[in-house]
Write an enzyme that holds these catalytic residues in place. Sequence first.
Site, short mmCIF file in Angstrom:
data_model
loop_
_atom_site.label_atom_id
_atom_site.label_comp_id
_atom_site.label_asym_id
_atom_site.label_seq_id
_atom_site.Cartn_x
_atom_site.Cartn_y
_atom_site.Cartn_z
N ARG A 1 0.80 -1.23 0.00
CA ARG A 1 0.00 0.00 0.00
C ARG A 1 0.82 1.27 0.00
O ARG A 1 0.27 2.36 0.09
CB ARG A 1 -1.01 -0.04 1.15
N GLY B 1 -1.89 -12.02 8.38
CA GLY B 1 -1.76 -13.47 8.51
C GLY B 1 -2.74 -14.14 9.45
O GLY B 1 -2.56 -15.31 9.81
N GLU C 1 -5.45 -15.36 8.89
CA GLU C 1 -6.06 -16.54 8.27
C GLU C 1 -5.08 -17.72 8.25
O GLU C 1 -5.41 -18.80 7.76
CB GLU C 1 -6.51 -16.23 6.84
N TRP D 1 -2.57 -5.02 9.48
CA TRP D 1 -2.05 -4.75 8.14
C TRP D 1 -2.50 -3.43 7.53
O TRP D 1 -2.24 -3.20 6.34
CB TRP D 1 -2.34 -5.93 7.22
N ASN E 1 -9.02 -9.68 12.85
CA ASN E 1 -9.90 -10.71 13.38
C ASN E 1 -9.13 -11.81 14.14
O ASN E 1 -7.96 -12.02 13.91
CB ASN E 1 -10.68 -11.38 12.23
N ASP F 1 -15.39 -12.95 11.00
CA ASP F 1 -14.27 -12.33 10.30
C ASP F 1 -14.47 -10.82 10.16
O ASP F 1 -14.11 -10.22 9.17
CB ASP F 1 -14.07 -12.99 8.90
N ASP G 1 -12.99 -8.01 11.13
CA ASP G 1 -11.84 -7.42 11.81
C ASP G 1 -11.99 -5.91 11.96
O ASP G 1 -12.86 -5.28 11.38
CB ASP G 1 -10.53 -7.81 11.12
N ARG H 1 -15.44 -3.51 9.82
CA ARG H 1 -15.96 -4.54 8.92
C ARG H 1 -17.37 -4.95 9.35
O ARG H 1 -18.17 -5.40 8.53
CB ARG H 1 -15.04 -5.78 8.96
N ALA I 1 -7.98 -9.18 -2.68
CA ALA I 1 -8.80 -10.36 -2.38
C ALA I 1 -9.96 -10.51 -3.35
O ALA I 1 -10.42 -11.61 -3.61
CB ALA I 1 -9.35 -10.25 -0.96
#
Lengths: 190, 595
Positions: free
Chosen positions: B157, B217, B219, B269, B287, B330, B332, B357, B569
């Site tokens: 980014r 990370g 996930e 992130w 999350n 999820d 987050d 979210r 994503a």
Amino acid sequence: MMIFDRFPVAAGTLLASVVALNFSMLAAAYGQSAQAPTSDPTNAGKAVFGKANCMGCHKWHGNGGGGYGGDALSLRKTDLTRDQIIEVVGCGRPGTGMPFFTRGAYDEVKCHDMNRQDAGAQMPPEGGMFLRSKDIEAVADYVIAHIKGAGEPTYAECIAFFSSSSRVCDVYKTQAQKPDDATASRGKGQ
Amino acid sequence: MERSSGHTRMLMRSCLLAAAAAVASVMSTLPVSAADEVSQERLLNVDKEPGNWLHHHQNYSAHRFSTLKEVNRDNVKNLKVAWTMHLGGIEGGGIWSHGGLEGTPIAENGFLYVTDGWGSVYKIDAHGGRGALVWKMDPKTDRDWAGAVACCGVDNRGVALWGNLVISHTLDGRLIATNKETGQVAWQRTVADPDKGEVITGAPLIVKNMAITGVAGAEYGIRGWIAATDLSTQKEVWRTHTIPGKGEPGSETWKDSNNAAAAGGGSTWVTGTYDPATDTIVWGIGNPGPDWDNAYRPGDNLYTDSSLALDATTGKIKWHYQHTPNDPYDYDSVAENVLVDVPGPSGPRKLALEADRNGFAYAIDRTNGKFVWGLPFVKKVTWTKGLDPESGKPIEYDPNKSVQAYIASVTPSRTNMETHICPGNMGGKNWPPTAYNPDLKLWYIPVIESCNRIKVEVMTPDKLKPREFWTGGGPSQPFKITGSVTAIDVTTGKIAGKMETPFPNLGGILATPDLIFTGQPSGEVMALDAKSLQKLWEFNTGGGVNAPPMTFTVDGKQYVAILVGLGGAWDKWFIDATPELKKIQPGSMLYVFAL
């Protein structure tokens, strides 16, 4: 034949990613075939495994696994026969994210005795590229020879798959294989 | 779909890159104008140099507001492409078929610094009404290593500036300092470890000679952290884990016997913010993992899904505010916390704003972490009836329960293994940044108006493996997902306007005195009236907008810049919700507009 994933994803989930894959993986496949040893008769199938982006969901090791895209079948634990793998690659798996890779599947080529209309909402996504039947047989042979029933992935398998300088395989090293300075050496130099 | 020209195109791309490299080597031998060194003084006072854009989020408060007004409501209809530049970084790696662009350009004294998804940094000379590549720093990211554990795309980014250095991250876990004039790497340091499932996608935040790094990370079973690196000594100053260690405060919110906390997620992130008045960093925390099997990790799971305030000097936690305890969705809270001061009943209120979210926007008192107000900013929320007006917790939250069900009929759980949920797991609002107009006191949220389907997988400790997904289920997309720009009046905590869009907002927002700029993944860049949100200008880039716009001046003229290249994503995991976007091709291009 309905031995589908533990939790299948909606048809089409993978379509665009697989479509988009086309040109980058083509280049990778060219590079790969140049490097690969010619002794293994399943090398052609390994190249298909890469260029058709099987690894995008099943991973390089074939174990698949859950995640944002749903749970791709473990090809290591699968009971599918060679013929069944050929059928699934060609026709995809209705009702899941597994795409079909045969040109004209569900149109002029009947799959699971269905056409597009019969499949309806269960219609699997279209692969990012079409594979000739020879390629589909080759990838099935590769899966049978190197993935199905192979247990947990190993460092040697990983190195054989990537044959590159990537650190992607380091995680499979046993403690004895890891040099003491593995961590320290990272980040130094370019 | 036929793509027979793909290989040819790849070859052409290589040629173009080679040509660009040749240009760069010629340019680097020529004298370039001496840029001023970037100091803490300058970073604290960016309002004194409105023609530059020195912070990832424009200022330490993440306002993404520029006072430049040469381009305004009256003339924005005349905005045109001034120049463009093709970038690289489109290559695939790991599970990714291609990279994308999510970065915010940094502008200083007429030079732009941008990144592509694999972390190459481009310095571009924007003088004279055109862009010329000065240098490109390719960090040679280990694509197979990092790309295999990047849950959500080949993303980077952007950079930060410090002294005569350009500070950047790579997906494979490095912090890199590049000489601003020569493009040569001065030093690099490994901060994150992809062997543990850690990757870096965010831009660094520079505070007092330190680079602050966040990690992705959750996930993949990481234990999240925020780390500070001294930019003089290149040594780590502090590293604060977002999930407490055994015995630390908050560890009691992990009540299981599986040691779930050790792989409990809590990514960081998205670049955070900094309040110099109290020397406090405010950072959003992601999350918990496994994402959808919250019975695996009973307890509130601090500090996941929280806004976290840290002492910038020591990294010590000052306060936290958790939005979705024991999150089964999820949802987050990794988003940026926007720092604003607004008049309150008893004097000025110092707020931290976060658009979560989970579909709710929150204002927290940033002096103590107490809830001030919250409201849904999406059209449809099904997981809760709303927030408790005192605590801001979801009404159904029961502190005596170790596994939260919220509205149980729609919540993913071990007894509700397949369910539809709104917002979907992308949100709400994802990483694309909000913008805040301090004159109008309006806060603009790039919204994903969504629902999706979740299937739960019951997790057991033996399923936790290095570099493998640790999600406890997965989403699919049976519903169409759209978007909006939603404006909130920060003085009242109410929605002031909503401009609906056919596609989710995957790029973020720039605010100027009387305009906002944003984009669509279908290709459009647009300008809206800051008050009415009426569309005043639009240009179709022909790519997918997946990055935030910014603005700067060079030679006394105002430009608006945006990176265009759909990645992330969305086009791997969520494309079924926006089938029209399947025709958007991967791309990598910088667009610069001017009157």
